[in-house]
Design a protein around this motif. Sequence first.
Motif, PDB file in Angstrom:
ATOM      1  N   GLU A  38       0.747  -1.144  -0.014  1.00 16.26           N
ATOM      2  CA  GLU A  38       0.010   0.058   0.253  1.00 16.26           C
ATOM      3  C   GLU A  38       0.812   1.416  -0.042  1.00 16.26           C
ATOM      4  O   GLU A  38       0.629   2.310  -0.618  1.00 16.26           O
ATOM      5  CB  GLU A  38      -0.994  -0.149   1.257  1.00 16.26           C
ATOM      6  CG  GLU A  38      -2.035  -0.992   1.022  1.00 16.26           C
ATOM      7  CD  GLU A  38      -2.952  -1.050   2.280  1.00 16.26           C
ATOM      8  OE1 GLU A  38      -2.709  -0.766   3.298  1.00 16.26           O
ATOM      9  OE2 GLU A  38      -3.869  -2.113   2.313  1.00 16.26           O
ATOM     10  N   GLN A  39       1.844   1.211   0.973  1.00 16.05           N
ATOM     11  CA  GLN A  39       2.962   2.360   0.898  1.00 16.05           C
ATOM     12  C   GLN A  39       3.597   2.623  -0.613  1.00 16.05           C
ATOM     13  O   GLN A  39       3.769   3.749  -0.855  1.00 16.05           O
ATOM     14  CB  GLN A  39       3.965   2.341   1.859  1.00 16.05           C
ATOM     15  CG  GLN A  39       3.212   2.375   3.203  1.00 16.05           C
ATOM     16  CD  GLN A  39       4.409   1.905   4.362  1.00 16.05           C
ATOM     17  OE1 GLN A  39       5.340   1.335   4.117  1.00 16.05           O
ATOM     18  NE2 GLN A  39       4.260   2.690   5.517  1.00 16.05           N
ATOM     19  N   GLN A  42       1.037   3.941  -2.876  1.00 15.82           N
ATOM     20  CA  GLN A  42       0.754   5.449  -2.864  1.00 15.82           C
ATOM     21  C   GLN A  42       2.066   6.431  -3.423  1.00 15.82           C
ATOM     22  O   GLN A  42       1.650   7.552  -4.002  1.00 15.82           O
ATOM     23  CB  GLN A  42       0.576   5.608  -1.338  1.00 15.82           C
ATOM     24  CG  GLN A  42      -0.969   5.326  -0.913  1.00 15.82           C
ATOM     25  CD  GLN A  42      -1.005   5.206   0.700  1.00 15.82           C
ATOM     26  OE1 GLN A  42      -0.161   5.725   1.314  1.00 15.82           O
ATOM     27  NE2 GLN A  42      -2.187   4.857   1.218  1.00 15.82           N
ATOM     28  N   GLU A  46       1.796  10.054 -10.962  1.00 13.78           N
ATOM     29  CA  GLU A  46       0.535  10.310 -11.560  1.00 13.78           C
ATOM     30  C   GLU A  46       0.516  10.044 -12.800  1.00 13.78           C
ATOM     31  O   GLU A  46      -0.420   9.880 -13.518  1.00 13.78           O
ATOM     32  CB  GLU A  46       0.376  11.910 -11.329  1.00 13.78           C
ATOM     33  CG  GLU A  46      -0.120  12.205  -9.826  1.00 13.78           C
ATOM     34  CD  GLU A  46      -1.618  11.351  -9.371  1.00 13.78           C
ATOM     35  OE1 GLU A  46      -2.615  11.216 -10.402  1.00 13.78           O
ATOM     36  OE2 GLU A  46      -1.328  10.688  -8.308  1.00 13.78           O
ATOM     37  N   THR A  61      -6.033  -1.088  -3.378  1.00 18.69           N
ATOM     38  CA  THR A  61      -4.726  -0.567  -2.773  1.00 18.69           C
ATOM     39  C   THR A  61      -3.448  -1.051  -3.525  1.00 18.69           C
ATOM     40  O   THR A  61      -2.541  -0.544  -3.408  1.00 18.69           O
ATOM     41  CB  THR A  61      -4.667  -0.130  -1.349  1.00 18.69           C
ATOM     42  OG1 THR A  61      -4.832  -1.445  -0.519  1.00 18.69           O
ATOM     43  CG2 THR A  61      -5.958   1.041  -0.643  1.00 18.69           C
ATOM     44  N   ALA A  64      -2.608  -0.238  -9.714  1.00 18.41           N
ATOM     45  CA  ALA A  64      -2.653   0.932 -10.440  1.00 18.41           C
ATOM     46  C   ALA A  64      -2.587   0.936 -11.942  1.00 18.41           C
ATOM     47  O   ALA A  64      -2.599  -0.193 -12.462  1.00 18.41           O
ATOM     48  CB  ALA A  64      -1.609   1.795  -9.821  1.00 18.41           C
TER      49      ALA A  64
END
Length: 151
Positions: A38-39, A42, A46, A61, A64
Amino acid sequence: MPRFLFAALGLFVLAGCSPGPAKVAVPSPAPEVATACEQLMQALPEKVLDAKRRKTSPASTLTAAYGDPPIRVTCGVAAPAGMAEAQSQCFEVNGIGWFAKEVTDGFVFTTIGRSLYVEMIVPAKYSPEANALTDVSDAVHRFNKLVTPCI
């Protein structure tokens, strides 16, 4: 035709052009792996290869996606078949070791020698596909501990 109808029609057309959530398989790693992933996820940028990050389906999570067709990133996957074979190769991009497997429409890259397996599926549209790895290397380096260097 009133202006607001033109504006509404324009928004409808634009909305129809943007891709919906990208379908990405969600892994089921151990809880400690999921927390570490998860870290890392994140911390992903972008954009990858100038493709903007987009939502995934199902939402997770651990996943992506970028662009259309989607570049898919998944953390917490199992080691890929063939990685342990003697002829499998590790190549480095910005200090991160990767195992590459060519598939029908691009490549599947998986981190090697790190505490977490991160998989990145890059369609052939983005050729050379390995260039996408440079954009995620900072997050992988920061949140995926090196265990064995790429040799």
